[in-house]
Scaffold this motif. Structure first.
Motif, PDB file in Angstrom:
ATOM      1  N   SER A  15      57.976  -9.959   3.515  1.00 10.92           N
ATOM      2  CA  SER A  15      56.972 -10.977   3.223  1.00 10.92           C
ATOM      3  C   SER A  15      56.821 -11.951   4.374  1.00 10.92           C
ATOM      4  N   THR A  16      57.895 -12.158   5.141  1.00  3.77           N
ATOM      5  CA  THR A  16      57.862 -13.104   6.269  1.00  3.77           C
ATOM      6  C   THR A  16      57.750 -12.387   7.605  1.00  3.77           C
ATOM      7  N   SER A  38      54.800 -11.148   9.561  1.00  2.54           N
ATOM      8  CA  SER A  38      54.013 -10.205   8.759  1.00  2.54           C
ATOM      9  C   SER A  38      52.588 -10.728   8.568  1.00  2.54           C
ATOM     10  N   GLU A  41      48.937 -10.945   4.224  1.00  2.80           N
ATOM     11  CA  GLU A  41      47.901 -11.737   3.559  1.00  2.80           C
ATOM     12  C   GLU A  41      46.513 -11.464   4.137  1.00  2.80           C
ATOM     13  N   ALA A  75      56.932  -6.640   1.053  1.00  5.80           N
ATOM     14  CA  ALA A  75      55.781  -7.511   1.305  1.00  5.80           C
ATOM     15  C   ALA A  75      55.018  -7.777   0.016  1.00  5.80           C
ATOM     16  N   ALA A  76      54.219  -8.827   0.046  1.00  4.44           N
ATOM     17  CA  ALA A  76      53.380  -9.218  -1.106  1.00  4.44           C
ATOM     18  C   ALA A  76      54.214  -9.407  -2.364  1.00  4.44           C
ATOM     19  N   GLY A  77      55.407  -9.983  -2.182  1.00  6.76           N
ATOM     20  CA  GLY A  77      56.263 -10.266  -3.335  1.00  6.76           C
ATOM     21  C   GLY A  77      57.200  -9.141  -3.713  1.00  6.76           C
ATOM     22  N   LYS A 218      48.646  -3.628  -3.498  1.00 11.17           N
ATOM     23  CA  LYS A 218      49.013  -4.782  -2.684  1.00 11.17           C
ATOM     24  C   LYS A 218      48.416  -4.729  -1.274  1.00 11.17           C
TER      25      LYS A 218
END
Length: 458
Positions: A15-16, A38, A41, A75-77, A218
């Motif tokens: 995610s980061t 990353s 988003e 990623a994306a949670g 996602k």
């Protein structure tokens, strides 16, 4: 720029950060690494291309290597799950263990018959998967059928349901879920008998659903135009690495029973590969037996998103002057530079590790009955574990990783918490455990040699 060899690219979409490791399979050597922010988003491929450019400048990789690259993703949670069961310490716990073992982040747990307020909560949570358990095979049917009826009436935020409860109810549940635009998968009961955990079939279905549907939803799946595939959630890759390093492969011996501690910005994961049986014959095990390969996730222990909670936990201990003010600077994004800031950061990192392993480890409780004092054990006895491996940014990039890792150790003032007594401490210095797990799917022997070569004893 080094000449090409048999290079394998292994990728983690976090995610980061997006991380890439290039491994020379002939020399069993890490030849290049990259770590870039990353871009999930916006367009996840932007961060990937940036990382691959860094790698290509060092290794001359081209399209053939990229097309064979394997990846994991949080990623994306990551993989967000809600678990529903019957009895909290039985089917509800079994469902949670199955979800965690599949690499999920359990963001909600419910027991007994759901009410409409709880169902509304789950709709707001909008999990990637809802795991519906309840009843042993041939046991209680009412709870899982009641819960299915309420869940069948929900809207589009609950899209994927895996049923892993009493098999006797499957025919009724199929009627309940018929024509309601939800993907419902039926698998074996996570607790077919009282006290028996059977998580493997459920694990497989969770992972399969993650790979086929969830990464697509996602926006992560578009990387398949560049690399071969995303094959598992990141926590699963780390658990696969732990399993390989513990058990060995062929003639290459493993380290035996071990713990992997993985603190991060939002959560702290603990993986234990250990039987955990009572150390003495007069200690009685109670509760649902935990799996040999066990994972727990502490959602309130993160060095970026949980500073309020860490400050609260630190308040129970002696802290340096201006501790709270320094933590507030971290909250605003400041990195530790001064001696006081570094000391504060170290304390928070150590605190996360210490508390996460305390929660993961088994506990001894004294009970009193007609025959006198008796010792009972909840969870796994990890006192005999011989190796502890530290990974994750708060350990890998720490100025004193040993100090942080020592938070995993047994202490006499908490002698009823069954943490390791005298293990060897190892550092995942190159941040490659996820890569070992990925590589181990096709090249387990080389993956194990890579891990043993780069794990640093501290």
């Amino acid at each position: 720029m080094m000449p090409m060899n048999d290079i394998r690219l292994l990728i983690d979409f976090g995610s980061t950060f997006t991380k890439v490791v290039a491994v020379d399979l002939t020399a069993i050597e890490v030849v290049a690494t990259a770590r870039v922010p990353s871009t999930v988003e916006t367009d996840i491929t932007l961060g990937l291309e940036h990382a691959l450019k860094i790698i290509s400048e060092k290794t001359s990789i081209g399209s053939p290597e990229k097309s064979e690259a394997l990846a994991c993703s949080s990623a994306a949670g990551g993989l967000r799950m809600v678990c529903c069961g019957f009895v909290p310490e039985l089917t509800s716990k079994a469902a949670s263990l199955a979800a965690l073992g599949a690499g999920a982040k359990v963001i909600g747990g419910y027991s007994y018959k759901l009410n409409r307020q709880e169902v509304a909560e789950i709709e707001v949570i909008a999990p990637d998967i809802l795991l519906l358990a309840g009843g042993t095979d041939g046991g209680d049917e009412q709870v899982i059928i009641h819960n299915a009826r309420l869940l069948a009436q929900t809207g589009g935020t609950i899209k994927n349901i895996i049923v892993a409860g009493n098999k006797t109810t499957h025919d009724k549940l199929k009627t309940i879920f018929n024509n309601n635009n939800k993907k419902v998968i039926y698998t074996k009961n996570v607790m077919p008998e009282i006290g028996v955990l059977d998580a493997a079939p459920c694990n497989r279905e969770i992972r399969e659903l993650f790979l086929k549907n969830i990464i697509e939803a996602k926006g992560v799946a578009k990387v398949r135009a560049i690399i071969k595939d995303i094959i598992m959630p990141t926590p699963s890759a780390v658990l696969e690495a732990a399993r390989l390093i513990s058990g060995g492969w062929g003639d290459e011996k493993g380290l035996g029973e071990l713990i992997v501690i993985d603190p991060g910005g939002a959560t702290t994961d603990v993986h234990s590969i250990a039987k955990g049986s009572p150390a003495k014959s007069d200690i009685m095990m109670v509760g649902l037996p935990e799996p040999y390969e066990n994972r727990t996730v502490e959602g309130d222990l993160g060095l970026k998103y949980n500073l309020d909670r860490l400050l609260e936990l630190a308040g129970e201990r002696e802290t340096a002057p201006h501790f709270a003010e320094i933590v507030e600077k971290f909250r605003r994004g400041k990195l530790p530079h001064t001696k006081e800031e570094v000391a504060c950061h170290l304390m928070l990192s150590r605190l996360m590790v210490e508390i996460a392993v305390e929660r993961h480890a088994g506990k001894i409780e004294i009970i009193y009955g007609p025959s006198g004092e008796r010792l009972i054990q909840h969870g796994k006895d990890l006192t005999g574990v011989k190796s502890v491996i530290g990974t994750g940014g708060p350990i890998v990039f720490s100025p004193d990783p040993r100090l942080v890792l020592e938070g995993t150790l047994f202490t006499e003032d908490k002698q009823f918490i069954l943490k390791p007594r005298n293990p060897e401490l190892y550092l995942d210095e190159q941040y490659i455990l996820y890569a070992v797990g990925l590589l181990g799917q096709n090249e387990p022997g080389k993956a194990l040699k890579l891990a043993k070569k780069y794990l640093k004893k501290i």
